[in-house]
Write a protein that holds these residues in place. Sequence first.
Motif, PDB file in Angstrom:
ATOM      1  N   TRP A  49       0.863  -1.197   0.000  1.00 49.78           N
ATOM      2  CA  TRP A  49       0.000   0.000   0.000  1.00 49.78           C
ATOM      3  C   TRP A  49       0.888   1.230   0.000  1.00 49.78           C
ATOM      4  O   TRP A  49       1.009   1.933   0.968  1.00 49.78           O
ATOM      5  CB  TRP A  49      -0.949   0.023   1.177  1.00 49.78           C
ATOM      6  N   ASP A  51       1.440   4.975  -1.159  1.00 50.32           N
ATOM      7  CA  ASP A  51       0.543   6.076  -1.466  1.00 50.32           C
ATOM      8  C   ASP A  51       1.336   7.366  -1.388  1.00 50.32           C
ATOM      9  O   ASP A  51       2.407   7.420  -0.780  1.00 50.32           O
ATOM     10  CB  ASP A  51      -0.626   6.098  -0.469  1.00 50.32           C
ATOM     11  N   SER A  57      -6.602   2.817   7.387  1.00 44.96           N
ATOM     12  CA  SER A  57      -7.858   2.172   7.017  1.00 44.96           C
ATOM     13  C   SER A  57      -8.859   2.269   8.170  1.00 44.96           C
ATOM     14  O   SER A  57      -8.590   1.805   9.276  1.00 44.96           O
ATOM     15  CB  SER A  57      -7.626   0.699   6.670  1.00 44.96           C
ATOM     16  N   ASN A 106      -9.122   6.339   5.345  1.00 45.26           N
ATOM     17  CA  ASN A 106      -9.498   5.704   4.088  1.00 45.26           C
ATOM     18  C   ASN A 106     -10.397   4.512   4.431  1.00 45.26           C
ATOM     19  O   ASN A 106      -9.928   3.515   4.972  1.00 45.26           O
ATOM     20  CB  ASN A 106      -8.262   5.240   3.318  1.00 45.26           C
ATOM     21  N   ARG A 109     -10.171   1.163   1.223  1.00 49.98           N
ATOM     22  CA  ARG A 109      -9.028   0.345   0.843  1.00 49.98           C
ATOM     23  C   ARG A 109      -9.215  -1.124   1.245  1.00 49.98           C
ATOM     24  O   ARG A 109      -9.446  -1.448   2.423  1.00 49.98           O
ATOM     25  CB  ARG A 109      -7.775   0.887   1.520  1.00 49.98           C
ATOM     26  N   ASP A 112      -4.379  -5.868   1.156  1.00 49.44           N
ATOM     27  CA  ASP A 112      -3.495  -6.524   0.197  1.00 49.44           C
ATOM     28  C   ASP A 112      -2.839  -7.750   0.833  1.00 49.44           C
ATOM     29  O   ASP A 112      -2.944  -7.984   2.038  1.00 49.44           O
ATOM     30  CB  ASP A 112      -2.447  -5.537  -0.326  1.00 49.44           C
ATOM     31  N   SER A 134      -0.910   3.090   5.374  1.00 45.98           N
ATOM     32  CA  SER A 134      -0.229   3.192   4.077  1.00 45.98           C
ATOM     33  C   SER A 134       1.257   3.479   4.267  1.00 45.98           C
ATOM     34  O   SER A 134       1.703   3.945   5.318  1.00 45.98           O
ATOM     35  CB  SER A 134      -0.856   4.285   3.219  1.00 45.98           C
TER      36      SER A 134
END
Length: 257
Positions: A49, A51, A57, A106, A109, A112, A134
Amino acid sequence: MSLQILPGLFISHGSPMLALQPGQVGAAFERISHNLPKPRAIVVMSAHWEDIVLEVSTATRPKTWHDFRGFPEALYKLQYPAPGEPELAEKIIQRLQDSGFEAHANAMRPRDHGVWMPLLHMYPEADIPVIQISLPKFYTARQIYQLAESLAYLRQQQVLLIGSGSITHNLAELRWQEQSDVPVWASEFRNKVASLLQNSDYEAVLNWKNLPYIQKNHPSLEHLSPLFFAMGTGKRMSVVHSSFSMGTLGMDLYRFD
């Protein structure tokens, strides 16, 4: 019940196939989770992640993101449905802002594989809330370290802090024959970093440009950067597991207390 202090961890998460073929690395993940008090929450910074800004998150139920291509169908069927914890995420954002970082929420998201794949082996019940942070592209190693320092207090609240990346990560140099010898440039890099950390020479690791064979091991820095995050969580490092996969992919797991 009193809360127990948890360590910070650096995890080399390896290939997505680790989810289906855990081997000795998966066993190391299981072992450390069994040796720790059960966290009340987990906070992860993953190499996957990246950014331009620092985000946290705040999703209640983040989706499991299969952020890779060309792997067996069984891998895409795996899910890791651990909840988020928006209230804790908002407290983290506030703490980061109070520490001088511009942090944002966020809620969209997905998770991952740098997050869910190791947790699949560590906490397969997926019953512990997981919050992802991130990796800001333009942060220096020291800024990432200081970011983690500002969150290290969470360890005393039974929150497990994890940096998920890889001690070595040059996909162009992978050797698909599993029995391949580890090249000198990979082993010397890994040994040097581990030695520096065990001797509490964090400054030398934060000055990563001077590490041996740095460009060969990390053509880009995103898989090393989570190590800087893990370093910020504790002043004493110990090696939990060390091995190589596919010749050059370091699978080290470090603990920070």
